[in-house]
Design a protein around this motif. Structure first.
Motif, mmCIF file in Angstrom:
data_model
loop_
_atom_site.group_PDB
_atom_site.id
_atom_site.type_symbol
_atom_site.label_atom_id
_atom_site.label_comp_id
_atom_site.label_asym_id
_atom_site.label_seq_id
_atom_site.Cartn_x
_atom_site.Cartn_y
_atom_site.Cartn_z
ATOM 1 N N THR A 1 -3.309 7.176 3.277
ATOM 2 C CA THR A 1 -3.068 7.203 4.714
ATOM 3 C C THR A 1 -1.763 6.502 5.039
ATOM 4 N N THR A 2 -1.193 6.833 6.153
ATOM 5 C CA THR A 2 -0.041 6.113 6.680
ATOM 6 C C THR A 2 -0.526 5.280 7.854
ATOM 7 N N THR A 3 -0.316 3.985 7.774
ATOM 8 C CA THR A 3 -0.759 3.077 8.828
ATOM 9 C C THR A 3 0.352 2.883 9.852
ATOM 10 N N HIS A 4 -0.053 2.374 11.008
ATOM 11 C CA HIS A 4 0.875 2.077 12.100
ATOM 12 C C HIS A 4 0.479 0.730 12.693
ATOM 13 N N ALA A 5 1.352 0.175 13.497
ATOM 14 C CA ALA A 5 1.055 -1.096 14.151
ATOM 15 C C ALA A 5 -0.293 -1.011 14.864
ATOM 16 N N GLY A 6 -1.122 -2.021 14.652
ATOM 17 C CA GLY A 6 -2.435 -2.082 15.290
ATOM 18 C C GLY A 6 -3.571 -1.579 14.434
ATOM 19 N N ASP A 7 -3.254 -0.924 13.308
ATOM 20 C CA ASP A 7 -4.318 -0.443 12.421
ATOM 21 C C ASP A 7 -4.969 -1.609 11.685
ATOM 22 N N ILE A 8 -6.284 -1.531 11.545
ATOM 23 C CA ILE A 8 -7.066 -2.511 10.792
ATOM 24 C C ILE A 8 -7.710 -1.745 9.655
ATOM 25 N N VAL A 9 -7.403 -2.165 8.412
ATOM 26 C CA VAL A 9 -7.893 -1.438 7.247
ATOM 27 C C VAL A 9 -8.462 -2.397 6.220
ATOM 28 N N LEU A 10 -9.248 -1.825 5.320
ATOM 29 C CA LEU A 10 -9.782 -2.554 4.178
ATOM 30 C C LEU A 10 -8.963 -2.162 2.960
ATOM 31 N N TYR A 11 -8.532 -3.157 2.187
ATOM 32 C CA TYR A 11 -7.749 -2.919 0.987
ATOM 33 C C TYR A 11 -8.504 -3.458 -0.218
ATOM 34 N N GLN A 12 -8.685 -2.647 -1.216
ATOM 35 C CA GLN A 12 -9.365 -2.993 -2.465
ATOM 36 C C GLN A 12 -10.779 -3.523 -2.239
ATOM 37 N N GLY A 13 -11.403 -3.124 -1.155
ATOM 38 C CA GLY A 13 -12.804 -3.441 -0.918
ATOM 39 C C GLY A 13 -13.098 -4.817 -0.374
ATOM 40 N N ASP A 14 -12.147 -5.774 -0.497
ATOM 41 C CA ASP A 14 -12.475 -7.131 -0.068
ATOM 42 C C ASP A 14 -11.356 -7.841 0.693
ATOM 43 N N GLN A 15 -10.381 -7.080 1.184
ATOM 44 C CA GLN A 15 -9.292 -7.680 1.939
ATOM 45 C C GLN A 15 -9.061 -6.891 3.227
#
Length: 107
Positions: A52-66
């Motif tokens: 995915t391409t993220t943008h300002a304001g996006d909240i995502v999970l990275y590697q399952g625990d971050q």
């Protein structure tokens, strides 16, 4: 579902995605009534990573625990959690260096 983020004394509302990962995060907020996390969560959430391409304001999970809060843009494999509803002051609140973010369910 809406959550609130406290960042350096400023409050931002965010709308959670409708997926298992966002529901697991909300459940932890309900179970603990709010918590402060910077980067690592200390536990894993169910991930459903997609390029995915993220943008300002996006909240995502990275590697399952971050948890990652974006004030810029990036393309990588993430699980979407939600998006900040109003970005006024968002980049300034995140500022430079470390910040403490408190997540809680909106009332």
């Amino acid at each position: 579902m809406t959550i609130q983020l406290q960042v350096n004394g400023r409050t931002f509302a965010a709308t959670l995605e409708q997926n298992n990962t966002a529901r697991a995060l909300a459940q932890r907020l309900q179970n603990y009534g709010g918590f402060e996390k910077v980067g690592p969560l200390g536990e894993s959430l169910p991930a459903n990573d997609r390029q995915t391409t993220t943008h300002a304001g996006d909240i995502v999970l990275y590697q399952g625990d971050q948890i990652v809060l974006f004030y810029g843009s990036n393309s990588w494999s993430y699980t979407r959690l939600g998006r900040v509803n109003n970005l006024t002051g968002w980049a300034d609140a995140l500022g430079r260096g470390n910040v403490t973010v408190t997540f809680s369910l909106a009332e």
